[in-house]
Design a protein around this motif. Structure first.
Motif, PDB file in Angstrom:
ATOM      1  N   LEU A 269       0.633  -1.260  -0.008  1.00  0.00           N
ATOM      2  CA  LEU A 269       0.092  -0.024  -0.060  1.00  0.00           C
ATOM      3  C   LEU A 269       0.854   1.301  -0.095  1.00  0.00           C
ATOM      4  O   LEU A 269       0.520   2.243  -0.757  1.00  0.00           O
ATOM      5  CB  LEU A 269      -1.135  -0.029   1.284  1.00  0.00           C
ATOM      6  N   PRO A 270       1.954   1.282   0.672  1.00  0.00           N
ATOM      7  CA  PRO A 270       2.759   2.484   0.542  1.00  0.00           C
ATOM      8  C   PRO A 270       3.304   2.878  -0.834  1.00  0.00           C
ATOM      9  O   PRO A 270       3.502   4.171  -1.062  1.00  0.00           O
ATOM     10  CB  PRO A 270       4.018   2.155   1.581  1.00  0.00           C
ATOM     11  N   PHE A 271       3.521   1.891  -1.507  1.00  0.00           N
ATOM     12  CA  PHE A 271       3.825   1.898  -2.950  1.00  0.00           C
ATOM     13  C   PHE A 271       2.687   2.883  -3.673  1.00  0.00           C
ATOM     14  O   PHE A 271       3.184   3.857  -4.547  1.00  0.00           O
ATOM     15  CB  PHE A 271       3.943   0.547  -3.823  1.00  0.00           C
ATOM     16  N   LEU A 272       1.558   2.725  -3.429  1.00  0.00           N
ATOM     17  CA  LEU A 272       0.366   3.427  -3.864  1.00  0.00           C
ATOM     18  C   LEU A 272       0.151   4.851  -3.217  1.00  0.00           C
ATOM     19  O   LEU A 272       0.257   5.934  -3.776  1.00  0.00           O
ATOM     20  CB  LEU A 272      -0.805   2.825  -3.881  1.00  0.00           C
ATOM     21  N   ILE A 273       0.377   4.905  -1.920  1.00  0.00           N
ATOM     22  CA  ILE A 273      -0.005   6.171  -0.989  1.00  0.00           C
ATOM     23  C   ILE A 273       1.274   7.157  -1.143  1.00  0.00           C
ATOM     24  O   ILE A 273       0.929   8.341  -1.255  1.00  0.00           O
ATOM     25  CB  ILE A 273      -0.076   5.805   0.364  1.00  0.00           C
ATOM     26  N   SER A 274       2.658   6.500  -1.584  1.00  0.00           N
ATOM     27  CA  SER A 274       3.527   7.562  -1.700  1.00  0.00           C
ATOM     28  C   SER A 274       3.710   8.259  -2.913  1.00  0.00           C
ATOM     29  O   SER A 274       4.236   9.271  -3.360  1.00  0.00           O
ATOM     30  CB  SER A 274       5.102   6.810  -1.263  1.00  0.00           C
TER      31      SER A 274
END
Lengths: 232, 247
Positions: A82-87
């Protein structure tokens, strides 16, 4: 999605169910056709074969969609992606819409299979294209409701299996809500997306049904966006 | 700290973040200029990862302000995020994709121009030493390669600020050396924040070091001066983190 075997297996199995149902309906229609001619306004092939096919399509999608929506967010969380998308410089709304539309493309392919079967009736007669179009629109909107609901439920769990089972149960409950009540316009019935699909299935496009679908989809997509924002 | 720090790329003030009733980050501030490498040190659970998640917009602070390249992360979120490359503690990898597919996805998400895609991927692959495995599935790669794939996605859009959470964990000594020299190379032009447990790594790579304990900043200073004065980082680390435990 189309790069994975899962997509093709689901498409193949769905087509098997549709084709079976289509042939069975076609056969019984051919059997009763001689008697139908005597009635003043006999049901045509679209009404007798294509429309029931779309109803079955609704039930098949009811079972397939939770399988596919369960992974959308839950798996990203479980795999820590998810951090991949949120960042990335994309808004939460874009993430949700991307997930939603991506799956809708695939479900459109399943719906296209049904449409192809219905259109093949042209080989032996005429089609009521108005009824066909209203069925296509209805099924597409119904599946969009499934995806929106499934997407939100997928936000709530890190286990895709739980998200899938929960979404399936809720959709099933909504389906029963439609069937359980005998009256035409009970409250439980009007809350169920299946009841609104039935009008489309009969060739009736009502603005009330359209508004219901739009609201249902918007509500759960908005909840998903909200969840992603609060997740931070 | 020389003329390098004239332009601030990261500026965070008084960050506070609670998890329930527990305070994870307590009034931490940090500033970073272009061409600077900042090492975040601290015992496990000190709040390093939380600080990095706050800086990359993966967590919202309960209080405080973060500016990335002069843009407010809360208000101009997308513009600010476009300037950041982030490697989380667990690399965010899709196991069913090949390195090439994964990096292509990363480029698309960062909204680079289509004409620059191939070039960006080639550069990142080269820098991280992924040439031989471009067509392999990420799930089938060793930990070292996976870690490097994680770094590759963080630097692929050539961001002004690069935030790496324990980039050398789980690597063998050779790979560690490679990653360190990569950080130094990146730090020449960009701003890099990275966390680690290896004190020697900080001494060899960083311009500045910040030690965090129990969510609070307990030490901050330039590495150069410490070397000149002959202070050992290890002593500072033990002192500043021990004190906290005693009180």
């Amino acid at each position: 999605m189309f790069g994975s075997p899962l997509a093709w297996i689901i498409l193949a199995l769905a087509q098997l169910v549709f084709a079976w149902f289509y042939l069975a309906n076609l056969e019984s229609f051919l059997q009763v056709q001689p008697q139908l001619i005597r009635i003043a306004h006999p049901p045509g092939a679209t009404e007798a074969i294509a429309a029931p096919l779309f109803s079955i399509g609704a039930v098949v999608l009811l079972m397939i969609t939770p399988l596919l929506t369960s992974r959308l967010i839950a798996e990203e969380r479980r795999n820590h992606t998810l951090p991949f998308l949120i960042s990335a410089p994309v808004s939460m709304t874009e993430i949700v819409l991307g997930k939603f539309l991506g799956l809708m493309v695939f479900l459109s392919a399943i719906i296209a299979l049904i449409v192809a079967l219905a259109v093949s009736l042209l080989a032996g007669g005429r089609l009521d294209f108005g009824l066909l179009l209203s069925n296509i629109a209805g099924l597409w909107l119904l599946s969009a409701c499934f995806v929106a609901l499934g997407l939100y439920i997928s936000c709530l769990s890190t286990q895709p299996a739980i998200a899938g089972a929960a979404a399936l149960c809720i959709l099933f409950a909504l389906w029963i809500m439609d069937n359980a009540e005998s009256g035409e316009n009970g409250i439980t019935r009007s809350l169920s997306p299946f009841a609104h699909f039935e009008n489309f299935n009969r060739g009736m496009i009502d603005t009330f049904d359209l508004a219901y679908f739009a609201l249902f989809i918007f509500f759960f997509l908005a909840l998903s966006v909200r969840w992603l924002k609060l997740y931070r | 700290m020389s003329a390098k720090t004239e332009q601030k790329t990261v500026s965070a003030r008084d960050l506070i973040r609670y998890f329930g009733a527990r305070i994870a980050v307590d009034q931490v501030s940090l500033e970073l200029g272009q061409g600077e490498v900042l090492g975040l040190l601290g015992p496990n659970g000190a709040g390093k990862t939380t600080i990095m998640r706050l800086l990359t917009g993966n967590l919202a602070p309960n209080n405080g302000k973060i500016e990335i390249c002069g843009m407010d992360l809360q208000k101009q979120t997308l513009k600010a995020k476009a300037c950041i490359g982030y490697l989380p503690e667990i690399p965010p990898l899709y196991r069913e994709l090949t390195i090439d597919e994964y990096l292509r996805l990363a480029v698309k998400l960062r909204r680079l121009a289509r004409s620059k895609t191939d070039d960006a991927i080639r550069k990142a692959v080269e820098r991280c030493g992924l040439d031989n495995v471009r067509r392999r599935l990420i799930g089938s790669l060793s930990k070292g390669y996976q870690q490097r794939a994680g770094i590759a996605q963080a630097i692929i859009h050539d961001p002004a600020v690069i935030i790496l959470d324990e980039p050398t964990s789980g690597l063998d000594p050779n790979q560690m050396r490679d990653v360190r020299s990569l950080i130094r190379e990146l730090g020449a032009m960009r701003s890099v924040i990275f966390s680690t447990h290896a004190l020697s790594e900080v001494e060899s790579v960083c311009d500045r070091v910040q030690i965090i304990n129990h969510g609070r900043q307990v030490f901050e200073g330039p590495v150069d001066r410490m070397k000149l004065e002959g202070t050992r980082l290890e002593e500072i680390f033990t002192q500043s983190t021990m004190e906290k435990i005693e009180t």
